[in-house]
Write an enzyme that holds these catalytic residues in place. Structure first.
Site, PDB file in Angstrom:
ATOM      1  N   ASP A 105      22.351  53.415  82.687  1.00 48.54           N
ATOM      2  CA  ASP A 105      23.672  52.970  82.692  1.00 48.54           C
ATOM      3  C   ASP A 105      24.046  52.280  84.078  1.00 48.54           C
ATOM      4  O   ASP A 105      23.742  52.648  85.021  1.00 48.54           O
ATOM      5  CB  ASP A 105      24.439  54.179  82.138  1.00 48.54           C
ATOM      6  N   ASP A 207      28.153  49.401  81.084  1.00 48.71           N
ATOM      7  CA  ASP A 207      29.566  50.052  80.340  1.00 48.71           C
ATOM      8  C   ASP A 207      30.853  49.030  80.467  1.00 48.71           C
ATOM      9  O   ASP A 207      30.775  48.268  81.351  1.00 48.71           O
ATOM     10  CB  ASP A 207      29.786  50.988  81.522  1.00 48.71           C
ATOM     11  N   GLU A 277      28.028  47.132  76.569  1.00 51.00           N
ATOM     12  CA  GLU A 277      29.088  47.947  75.374  1.00 51.00           C
ATOM     13  C   GLU A 277      30.075  46.799  75.165  1.00 51.00           C
ATOM     14  O   GLU A 277      30.914  46.337  75.984  1.00 51.00           O
ATOM     15  CB  GLU A 277      29.615  49.081  76.250  1.00 51.00           C
ATOM     16  N   HIS A 339      27.981  58.877  72.885  1.00 53.64           N
ATOM     17  CA  HIS A 339      28.900  60.028  73.590  1.00 53.64           C
ATOM     18  C   HIS A 339      30.400  59.777  73.608  1.00 53.64           C
ATOM     19  O   HIS A 339      31.136  60.712  74.073  1.00 53.64           O
ATOM     20  CB  HIS A 339      28.220  59.949  75.129  1.00 53.64           C
ATOM     21  N   ASP A 340      30.819  58.837  72.913  1.00 57.91           N
ATOM     22  CA  ASP A 340      32.213  58.628  72.833  1.00 57.91           C
ATOM     23  C   ASP A 340      32.679  58.690  71.283  1.00 57.91           C
ATOM     24  O   ASP A 340      34.073  58.409  71.029  1.00 57.91           O
ATOM     25  CB  ASP A 340      32.626  56.935  73.410  1.00 57.91           C
TER      26      ASP A 340
END
Ligand code: NOJ
Ligand code: CA
Length: 549
Positions: A105, A207, A277, A339-340
């Site tokens: 990430d 991200d 993302e 994970h969101d």
């Protein structure tokens, strides 16, 4: 029928990405929190048990963990909680030994408020790093410079009494935004990318990739008048505005073009990639992140399936829309969880989980799987006193918290599901159905979700049609069903999916007969030939059928 992917498939096109949330995957040292050595211990799970291509690790960098690692205090070190750089090097080596790729990430939008850069920036108005972050004077009445809101609720501006200015934070106040208009920030952050490239990583997940740059004039966002949800899920305050000025800005593309050049310089011997993302649901605007000449991100994550209603029509429209509008040569991808997001098995119901996996792994484009979804893992209800996620703490009870989908991986039926030692309290509670739903139990049961997923992965990874063949939706099927073809020059697959909770009959007499290679129905793991003039699919039923060529 050749697609660009068929000509020069790279590993990130011809492969499956599996997301690991390091805190929750495997605890290697018995402190209740997953770590890098835990992941290394489990590498055979990816290569042997599952057969995926790449693992993507959410952040493991030095961090005060205000947002569980998405608040980075040192981009070039491992947080002691997760291990150290030597552990990371070993992980990379062991990953590559198994023919797996590793994606890390990269969090460019903001740092932690404990990052030395921010501490310096904050120390005085004339500090050389002042302009590394986004500082603005208050309005004459002392209020924040504009109306921007944080993704986690409340103003996106935090006042610093010592220097009399506000700094901007798209997320927590502990996550100040970097100023990407400052060339020194670009240089320093690109340096952090090079650091990991040199350590051998194969790719980066970026991200908040879409909005690292904000409006140069800091204009107020227009207010929304339609009361609608702005993105794919309700986000409280954030939905009250059109994110014109704190959302994607034209100049961002220049940064990604430069970054791509950097990545390409390191790709001659080891092909590397970036996936960003990007929460944009207009496919044309979304696709701009591939770059006009395919010279920006290798892929913007496609979250279309998260936004679409779980109905055949809506899912088909999402896929068709992507297929029609994606620029030539740009490689598609699909995501059903991360994970969101609430876990897919909870969002659509556990009975639909296999159908979802069959969809994800048969569409044209790189699938990204979320850890545990291969077991059918569900959201875990977190008691108020065990809440960890800052978003839940800031907006209690609104259902925005992300702890439920971040619970420990379920390895076996031993206490704590084999995630950590039996006497240890894991950082989030383990699901209370882990004794039935875990890797060991499911491996032993031929008709399990895990064995279904393994077989599906094996089929995909060995099929030119599924990996890079064309996609074509089939018309004339019942409303609750979505049926499509994947075809390459020497192979054809038909995928039949019933999204409804009633039995459906699909009639495709023109297709003759086909070999069922996988069925969502347990007993259907064995292969059999069926006539396609009349196929009955149970509720949430799905079939993968190989057609004669
Ligand atoms: C997106 C990440 O996926 C999420 O977990 C995080 O909270 C925000 N970015 C802020 O970094
Ligand atoms: Ca640990």
């Amino acid at each position: 029928m050749e697609t660009p992917g068929e000509k020069t498939p790279q590993w990130w096109q011809n492969g499956i990405i599996y997301q690991v949330y390091p805190r929750s995957f495997k605890d290697g040292n018995g402190d209740g929190i997953g770590d890098l050595n835990g992941i290394t211990e489990k590498l055979d799970y990816f290569s042997e048990t599952l057969g995926v291509t790449a693992i993507w690790l959410s952040p493991f960098y030095r961090s005060p963990m205000a947002d569980f690692g998405y608040d980075v205090a040192d981009y070039t070190d491992v947080d002691p909680m997760f291990g150290n750089l030597a552990d990371f090097d070993r992980l990379v080596e062991e990953t590559h030994k198994r023919g797996l790729k590793i994606i890390v990430d990269w969090v460019p939008n903001h740092t932690s408020n404990q990052h030395p850069w921010f501490l310096e920036s904050k120390s005085s108005k004339d500090n050389p790093k002042r302009d590394w972050y986004v500082w603005k004077d208050p309005k004459p009445d002392g209020s924040p410079p504009n109306n921007w809101v944080s993704g986690f609720g409340g103003s996106a501006w935090e006042f610093d009494p010592a220097t009399g200015q506000y700094y901007e934070h798209t997320f927590l106040k502990e996550q100040p935004d970097l100023n990407w208009r400052n060339p020194a920030v670009v240089e320093a952050m690109f340096g952090t990318v090079e650091f990991w490239l040199k350590r051998g990583v194969d790719g980066f997940r970026i991200d908040v990739a879409q909005s690292i740059l904000k409006d140069a004039e800091f204009r107020d966002n227009p207010l929304r008048t339609d009361n609608a949800v702005a993105g794919h899920k309700p986000m409280g305050d954030y939905d009250t505005q059109v994110h014109l000025y704190d959302g994607p800005q034209e100049e961002t593309h220049g940064i990604y073009r430069q970054l791509r050049q950097l990545i390409d310089r390191y790709s001659a011997e080891q092909p590397r990639m970036m996936v960003g993302e990007i929460h944009i649901f207009d496919v044309v605007k979304w696709a701009q992140f591939y770059g006009e000449n395919l010279d920006e991100l290798h892929m913007p994550f496609n979250f279309g399936l998260l936004k679409a209603k779980w109905e055949a029509q809506a899912i088909r429209e999402t896929v068709d829309n992507l297929e029609e509008n994606i620029p030539e040569g740009a490689w598609p991808n699909y995501v059903l969880g991360n994970h969101d997001e609430p876990r897919i098995a909870s969002r659509i119901g556990p009975g639909m989980a296999r159908l979802a996996m069959l969809l994800l792994l048969t569409l044209r484009g790189t699938p990204t799987m979320y850890y545990g979804d291969e077991l059918g893992m569900q959201d875990v209800k977190i008691p108020a006193d065990k809440v960890q996620d800052p978003w839940e703490r800031l907006t209690p009870g609104m259902g925005l918290g992300r702890d439920p989908e971040r619970t420990p991986m379920q390895w076996d039926a031993s206490p704590n599901a084999g995630f950590t030692g039996p006497e240890v309290t894991p950082w989030l509670p383990v699901s209370d159905i882990y004794e039935q739903e875990n890797v060991a139990a499911e491996l032993a049961e031929p008709g399990s979700m895990l064995n279904f997923t393994r077989r599906l992965i094996e089929l995909r990874q060995n099929s030119p049609a599924l990996l890079s063949g064309s996609y074509r939706a089939v018309n004339g099927v019942p409303v609750g069903c979505f049926v499509f073809l994947r075809e390459s020059s020497n192979e054809r697959f038909l995928i039949l999916l019933n999204f409804s909770d009633e039995t459906a009959t699909i009639q495709l007499p023109d297709l003759g007969e086909g070999l069922v290679v996988l069925s969502t129905e347990e007993e259907g793991l064995a292969e059999k030939v069926i006539a396609l003039d009349e196929v009955r699919l149970g509720p949430a039923g799905g079939l993968l059928v190989k057609l004669a060529y």
